[in-house]
Design a protein around this motif. Sequence first.
Motif, mmCIF file in Angstrom:
data_model
loop_
_atom_site.group_PDB
_atom_site.id
_atom_site.type_symbol
_atom_site.label_atom_id
_atom_site.label_comp_id
_atom_site.label_asym_id
_atom_site.label_seq_id
_atom_site.Cartn_x
_atom_site.Cartn_y
_atom_site.Cartn_z
ATOM 1 N N PRO A 140 0.808 -1.234 0.000
ATOM 2 C CA PRO A 140 0.000 0.000 0.000
ATOM 3 C C PRO A 140 0.834 1.274 0.000
ATOM 4 O O PRO A 140 0.480 2.250 -0.652
ATOM 5 C CB PRO A 140 -0.821 -0.129 1.293
ATOM 6 C CG PRO A 140 -0.878 -1.593 1.566
ATOM 7 C CD PRO A 140 0.438 -2.138 1.098
ATOM 8 N N ALA A 141 1.946 1.278 0.748
ATOM 9 C CA ALA A 141 2.773 2.481 0.848
ATOM 10 C C ALA A 141 3.962 2.390 -0.097
ATOM 11 O O ALA A 141 4.670 1.373 -0.111
ATOM 12 C CB ALA A 141 3.280 2.660 2.281
ATOM 13 N N PRO A 142 4.208 3.435 -0.881
ATOM 14 C CA PRO A 142 5.394 3.428 -1.740
ATOM 15 C C PRO A 142 6.674 3.481 -0.917
ATOM 16 O O PRO A 142 6.732 4.141 0.114
ATOM 17 C CB PRO A 142 5.223 4.691 -2.593
ATOM 18 C CG PRO A 142 4.307 5.572 -1.808
ATOM 19 C CD PRO A 142 3.408 4.660 -1.030
ATOM 20 N N ARG A 143 7.687 2.746 -1.363
ATOM 21 C CA ARG A 143 8.990 2.751 -0.721
ATOM 22 C C ARG A 143 9.963 3.572 -1.562
ATOM 23 O O ARG A 143 9.934 3.490 -2.787
ATOM 24 C CB ARG A 143 9.552 1.331 -0.596
ATOM 25 C CG ARG A 143 9.222 0.584 0.677
ATOM 26 C CD ARG A 143 7.768 0.293 0.866
ATOM 27 N NE ARG A 143 7.570 -0.632 2.002
ATOM 28 C CZ ARG A 143 6.389 -0.911 2.511
ATOM 29 N NH1 ARG A 143 5.280 -0.357 2.021
ATOM 30 N NH2 ARG A 143 6.289 -1.740 3.535
ATOM 31 N N PRO A 144 10.848 4.346 -0.915
ATOM 32 C CA PRO A 144 11.864 5.068 -1.690
ATOM 33 C C PRO A 144 12.845 4.096 -2.331
ATOM 34 O O PRO A 144 13.361 3.196 -1.654
ATOM 35 C CB PRO A 144 12.547 5.964 -0.655
ATOM 36 C CG PRO A 144 12.223 5.356 0.678
ATOM 37 C CD PRO A 144 10.928 4.639 0.528
ATOM 38 N N ALA A 145 13.081 4.248 -3.635
ATOM 39 C CA ALA A 145 14.019 3.354 -4.322
ATOM 40 C C ALA A 145 15.432 3.536 -3.791
ATOM 41 O O ALA A 145 16.192 2.575 -3.670
ATOM 42 C CB ALA A 145 13.974 3.612 -5.823
ATOM 43 N N ASN A 146 15.775 4.774 -3.469
ATOM 44 C CA ASN A 146 17.098 5.073 -2.921
ATOM 45 C C ASN A 146 16.926 5.573 -1.486
ATOM 46 O O ASN A 146 16.494 6.691 -1.262
ATOM 47 C CB ASN A 146 17.814 6.124 -3.769
ATOM 48 C CG ASN A 146 19.131 6.566 -3.149
ATOM 49 O OD1 ASN A 146 19.723 5.846 -2.343
ATOM 50 N ND2 ASN A 146 19.587 7.744 -3.529
ATOM 51 N N SER A 147 17.269 4.715 -0.523
ATOM 52 C CA SER A 147 17.197 5.090 0.891
ATOM 53 C C SER A 147 18.582 5.284 1.493
ATOM 54 O O SER A 147 18.719 5.334 2.717
ATOM 55 C CB SER A 147 16.467 3.999 1.689
ATOM 56 O OG SER A 147 15.069 4.135 1.564
ATOM 57 N N VAL A 148 19.593 5.386 0.675
ATOM 58 C CA VAL A 148 20.962 5.481 1.186
ATOM 59 C C VAL A 148 21.193 6.872 1.769
ATOM 60 O O VAL A 148 21.006 7.883 1.080
ATOM 61 C CB VAL A 148 21.988 5.196 0.080
ATOM 62 C CG1 VAL A 148 23.408 5.246 0.656
ATOM 63 C CG2 VAL A 148 21.714 3.846 -0.570
ATOM 64 N N LEU A 149 21.584 6.920 3.031
ATOM 65 C CA LEU A 149 21.815 8.189 3.724
ATOM 66 C C LEU A 149 23.316 8.426 3.873
ATOM 67 O O LEU A 149 24.033 7.582 4.419
ATOM 68 C CB LEU A 149 21.156 8.180 5.108
ATOM 69 C CG LEU A 149 19.644 7.975 5.146
ATOM 70 C CD1 LEU A 149 19.142 8.007 6.590
ATOM 71 C CD2 LEU A 149 18.919 9.023 4.308
ATOM 72 N N ASP A 150 23.767 9.561 3.400
ATOM 73 C CA ASP A 150 25.150 9.994 3.608
ATOM 74 C C ASP A 150 25.243 10.574 5.020
ATOM 75 O O ASP A 150 24.544 11.527 5.349
ATOM 76 C CB ASP A 150 25.505 11.054 2.563
ATOM 77 C CG ASP A 150 26.920 11.588 2.704
ATOM 78 O OD1 ASP A 150 27.659 11.131 3.599
ATOM 79 O OD2 ASP A 150 27.286 12.484 1.914
ATOM 80 N N ASN A 151 26.094 10.001 5.843
ATOM 81 C CA ASN A 151 26.284 10.504 7.213
ATOM 82 C C ASN A 151 27.201 11.719 7.170
ATOM 83 O O ASN A 151 28.268 11.754 7.804
ATOM 84 C CB ASN A 151 26.881 9.409 8.098
ATOM 85 C CG ASN A 151 25.961 8.215 8.303
ATOM 86 O OD1 ASN A 151 26.193 7.400 9.187
ATOM 87 N ND2 ASN A 151 24.927 8.072 7.492
ATOM 88 N N ALA A 152 26.787 12.739 6.436
ATOM 89 C CA ALA A 152 27.665 13.854 6.105
ATOM 90 C C ALA A 152 28.044 14.682 7.328
ATOM 91 O O ALA A 152 29.198 15.112 7.440
ATOM 92 C CB ALA A 152 27.011 14.735 5.040
ATOM 93 N N VAL A 153 27.104 14.933 8.223
ATOM 94 C CA VAL A 153 27.423 15.772 9.385
ATOM 95 C C VAL A 153 28.497 15.106 10.241
ATOM 96 O O VAL A 153 29.487 15.744 10.619
ATOM 97 C CB VAL A 153 26.157 16.058 10.217
ATOM 98 C CG1 VAL A 153 26.520 16.712 11.544
ATOM 99 C CG2 VAL A 153 25.199 16.970 9.439
ATOM 100 N N LEU A 154 28.333 13.825 10.531
ATOM 101 C CA LEU A 154 29.348 13.117 11.306
ATOM 102 C C LEU A 154 30.673 13.076 10.544
ATOM 103 O O LEU A 154 31.742 13.300 11.127
ATOM 104 C CB LEU A 154 28.882 11.692 11.604
ATOM 105 C CG LEU A 154 27.673 11.529 12.518
ATOM 106 C CD1 LEU A 154 27.331 10.044 12.669
ATOM 107 C CD2 LEU A 154 27.916 12.156 13.884
#
Length: 281
Positions: A243-257
């Motif tokens: 029912p809910a669309p999923r993001p194809a790209n869920s990769v998060l850049d931990n840029a702040v850290l």
Amino acid sequence: MRILVTGAAGQLGIDLVAHCELHGDDVIGLDRAGLDVSDRSAVLGSVTTLRPDVIVNTAAWTAVDACEGDVDRAVRVNALGPRWLREAASLAGAHLVHISTDYVFDGMLDRPYHEWDEPNPQSVYGASKLAGEREVGQDACIIRTSWVCGANGNNMVKTILRLVREQPSLSFVDDQRGCPTFTADLAPMVRRLALDRRSGVHHVTNGGAVSWFEFVREIVAESGHDPAMVHPIATADLDPPRPAPRPANSVLDNAVLRLAAEPLLRHHREPLRELVAHLLA
């Protein structure tokens, strides 16, 4: 430090409370029965009575597909809950840390998402979590994470360890990518950011982007089974469709850290190996 953890019966909440206790913190863990974050009176009463130095909000309604059919509940828990916690934290002089999600993004970028990318949620769950981020305000610490797994609660690792005993083959999508994140590693970073009283958005995930298909093959291999039993399919071929669309790209850049020269979490294969060994022991 006195630390109040909401949602303390969840995957991250359990590990966070245990980690804080291990390090000698005065930690108070409240599950939903102990504190329903969607109840303003209960939140204000608990926080002003307990007077914590830090509040870590791990409470959320994370049933992504169910959120599509009950928008009001999603908003009450995931958006209004953070509002009441911000209000209570202000009254008690507490620092607020709020756990959020990769679902605030639409997944259309061709690179990992950093903290300054514009959110564009495509699901009720994602929209309610983004609303929660906005409710806690700029002084709070917002920690976005993804694909969370741990020794407690329900998650993909536990599901796969069950399925390999029941089915001769498995099919998982190969067109959704993200970073599996393990509570054994996430909890210490949450505590560190909480005690440092950090503000603003932080992406915190384990390293190593994979598709769900690739991740499931890793789980199967770690369990001692043949990863060839896992077959790729496209999201469009799921039957029934979600029912809910999923993001194809869920990769998060931990840029702040990363840009602040802070230590990043390990590659996900290391905590995966540890978790599978623990669950199979």
